[in-house]
Write a protein that holds these residues in place. Sequence first.
Motif, PDB file in Angstrom:
ATOM      1  N   VAL A 174      88.413  66.636   3.792  1.00 35.33           N
ATOM      2  CA  VAL A 174      88.148  67.961   4.361  1.00 35.33           C
ATOM      3  C   VAL A 174      87.277  67.783   5.585  1.00 35.33           C
ATOM      4  O   VAL A 174      86.271  67.055   5.546  1.00 35.33           O
ATOM      5  CB  VAL A 174      87.429  68.871   3.339  1.00 35.33           C
ATOM      6  N   GLY A 175      87.644  68.448   6.676  1.00 35.42           N
ATOM      7  CA  GLY A 175      86.881  68.371   7.906  1.00 35.42           C
ATOM      8  C   GLY A 175      86.241  69.696   8.256  1.00 35.42           C
ATOM      9  O   GLY A 175      86.934  70.700   8.434  1.00 35.42           O
ATOM     10  N   ALA A 176      84.902  69.714   8.327  1.00 31.67           N
ATOM     11  CA  ALA A 176      84.179  70.881   8.848  1.00 31.67           C
ATOM     12  C   ALA A 176      84.052  70.715  10.357  1.00 31.67           C
ATOM     13  O   ALA A 176      84.087  69.595  10.872  1.00 31.67           O
ATOM     14  CB  ALA A 176      82.803  70.981   8.196  1.00 31.67           C
ATOM     15  N   GLU A 177      83.904  71.824  11.058  1.00 31.25           N
ATOM     16  CA  GLU A 177      83.760  71.735  12.513  1.00 31.25           C
ATOM     17  C   GLU A 177      82.545  70.892  12.878  1.00 31.25           C
ATOM     18  O   GLU A 177      81.497  71.007  12.245  1.00 31.25           O
ATOM     19  CB  GLU A 177      83.605  73.150  13.105  1.00 31.25           C
ATOM     20  N   PRO A 178      82.657  70.013  13.888  1.00 34.99           N
ATOM     21  CA  PRO A 178      83.797  69.750  14.765  1.00 34.99           C
ATOM     22  C   PRO A 178      84.516  68.443  14.407  1.00 34.99           C
ATOM     23  O   PRO A 178      84.759  67.606  15.287  1.00 34.99           O
ATOM     24  CB  PRO A 178      83.125  69.625  16.127  1.00 34.99           C
ATOM     25  N   ALA A 179      84.852  68.221  13.160  1.00 36.50           N
ATOM     26  CA  ALA A 179      85.482  66.979  12.729  1.00 36.50           C
ATOM     27  C   ALA A 179      86.748  66.687  13.536  1.00 36.50           C
ATOM     28  O   ALA A 179      87.487  67.610  13.899  1.00 36.50           O
ATOM     29  CB  ALA A 179      85.828  67.059  11.247  1.00 36.50           C
ATOM     30  N   ASP A 180      86.992  65.434  13.808  1.00 31.93           N
ATOM     31  CA  ASP A 180      88.202  65.002  14.499  1.00 31.93           C
ATOM     32  C   ASP A 180      89.327  64.921  13.467  1.00 31.93           C
ATOM     33  O   ASP A 180      89.435  63.946  12.728  1.00 31.93           O
ATOM     34  CB  ASP A 180      87.982  63.643  15.175  1.00 31.93           C
ATOM     35  N   MET A 181      90.166  65.946  13.430  1.00 28.45           N
ATOM     36  CA  MET A 181      91.194  66.030  12.389  1.00 28.45           C
ATOM     37  C   MET A 181      92.294  64.991  12.591  1.00 28.45           C
ATOM     38  O   MET A 181      92.939  64.572  11.628  1.00 28.45           O
ATOM     39  CB  MET A 181      91.784  67.438  12.341  1.00 28.45           C
ATOM     40  N   LYS A 182      92.502  64.555  13.832  1.00 26.39           N
ATOM     41  CA  LYS A 182      93.492  63.499  14.072  1.00 26.39           C
ATOM     42  C   LYS A 182      93.043  62.190  13.431  1.00 26.39           C
ATOM     43  O   LYS A 182      93.850  61.472  12.836  1.00 26.39           O
ATOM     44  CB  LYS A 182      93.710  63.310  15.579  1.00 26.39           C
ATOM     45  N   ILE A 183      91.758  61.896  13.560  1.00 27.04           N
ATOM     46  CA  ILE A 183      91.227  60.689  12.941  1.00 27.04           C
ATOM     47  C   ILE A 183      91.309  60.801  11.422  1.00 27.04           C
ATOM     48  O   ILE A 183      91.710  59.850  10.728  1.00 27.04           O
ATOM     49  CB  ILE A 183      89.772  60.446  13.381  1.00 27.04           C
ATOM     50  N   LEU A 184      90.955  61.972  10.885  1.00 32.01           N
ATOM     51  CA  LEU A 184      91.036  62.164   9.433  1.00 32.01           C
ATOM     52  C   LEU A 184      92.474  62.030   8.938  1.00 32.01           C
ATOM     53  O   LEU A 184      92.718  61.497   7.856  1.00 32.01           O
ATOM     54  CB  LEU A 184      90.478  63.531   9.038  1.00 32.01           C
ATOM     55  N   ALA A 185      93.422  62.532   9.723  1.00 29.34           N
ATOM     56  CA  ALA A 185      94.834  62.415   9.337  1.00 29.34           C
ATOM     57  C   ALA A 185      95.267  60.953   9.304  1.00 29.34           C
ATOM     58  O   ALA A 185      96.049  60.537   8.441  1.00 29.34           O
ATOM     59  CB  ALA A 185      95.704  63.209  10.297  1.00 29.34           C
ATOM     60  N   ALA A 186      94.755  60.153  10.239  1.00 32.31           N
ATOM     61  CA  ALA A 186      95.106  58.734  10.278  1.00 32.31           C
ATOM     62  C   ALA A 186      94.483  57.976   9.108  1.00 32.31           C
ATOM     63  O   ALA A 186      95.041  56.991   8.625  1.00 32.31           O
ATOM     64  CB  ALA A 186      94.651  58.117  11.601  1.00 32.31           C
ATOM     65  N   ILE A 187      93.338  58.448   8.626  1.00 32.03           N
ATOM     66  CA  ILE A 187      92.676  57.818   7.486  1.00 32.03           C
ATOM     67  C   ILE A 187      93.326  58.232   6.172  1.00 32.03           C
ATOM     68  O   ILE A 187      93.455  57.428   5.248  1.00 32.03           O
ATOM     69  CB  ILE A 187      91.175  58.195   7.474  1.00 32.03           C
ATOM     70  N   SER A 188      93.778  59.486   6.100  1.00 33.22           N
ATOM     71  CA  SER A 188      94.295  60.047   4.851  1.00 33.22           C
ATOM     72  C   SER A 188      95.617  59.399   4.450  1.00 33.22           C
ATOM     73  O   SER A 188      96.370  58.924   5.301  1.00 33.22           O
ATOM     74  CB  SER A 188      94.485  61.559   4.999  1.00 33.22           C
TER      75      SER A 188
END
Length: 233
Positions: free
Chosen positions: A165-179
């Motif tokens: 889960v990403g709270a602002e201002p998390a880099d969601m692209k990076i999280l998607a690559a990790i997930s």
Amino acid sequence: MNKLEDLVEIAYPGEPHCPIVLLLDTSGSMSIHGKIEDMKEGLRAFKEELSSDDLARKRVDIAVVTFGEEVEVTHPFSLVEYFMPPAVIAAGLTPMGEAILCAIALVKERKEQYQNLGIDSYRPWIFLVTDGEPTDMYEGDSLWKEATGAIRSGEENGDFVFFSVGAEPADMKILAAISPPGRDPVRLRENRFSDMFVWLSRSQAKVSTSGTGDQVILEDFFGPEGWGEIPLF
């Protein structure tokens, strides 16, 4: 000589246990807009909600790993009645890669303890919450490959379920690559940590009432009133 894990006592050994590691970002940026305080309030709501469920109190096994100034197991595994939300503070960078490996190792160790004691268990959850991106690894480097490889192999082998889960201002692209493939990260709406943790507690309660091999349909957290949204890359 007995191994250390042979000496661990786990409450309610006659019940199947449902382990979850809360993998929480406590970096300095979490102090902005009151995120760290909202997260602590969410942890209190998590305990309160789970405590109201008689079966979940005996089965849901909670650990907390935080990552900021350091990676730390701030709460070892315990059942709900012994769970004390840690008094975390926001400081430091975001050593997410090391924290992920710590959480995976913690899950592996707990599963071995269950096995040694003959305790049945559900598939563990690792639940990552962050407002940033890792500062100890970069896409393609050795730690990145180790952490993301461990997530993927753990998911594929049924060792655990990994959520992010990403709270602002998390880099969601990076999280998607990790997930792991097929489980995209969720963006947290408006610092709604309490709503997220209430959903998480209800999900754990629902899992704990199922059979250990059953597939469980969780409550939807999207939609106009939900706490999460699909990130737009």
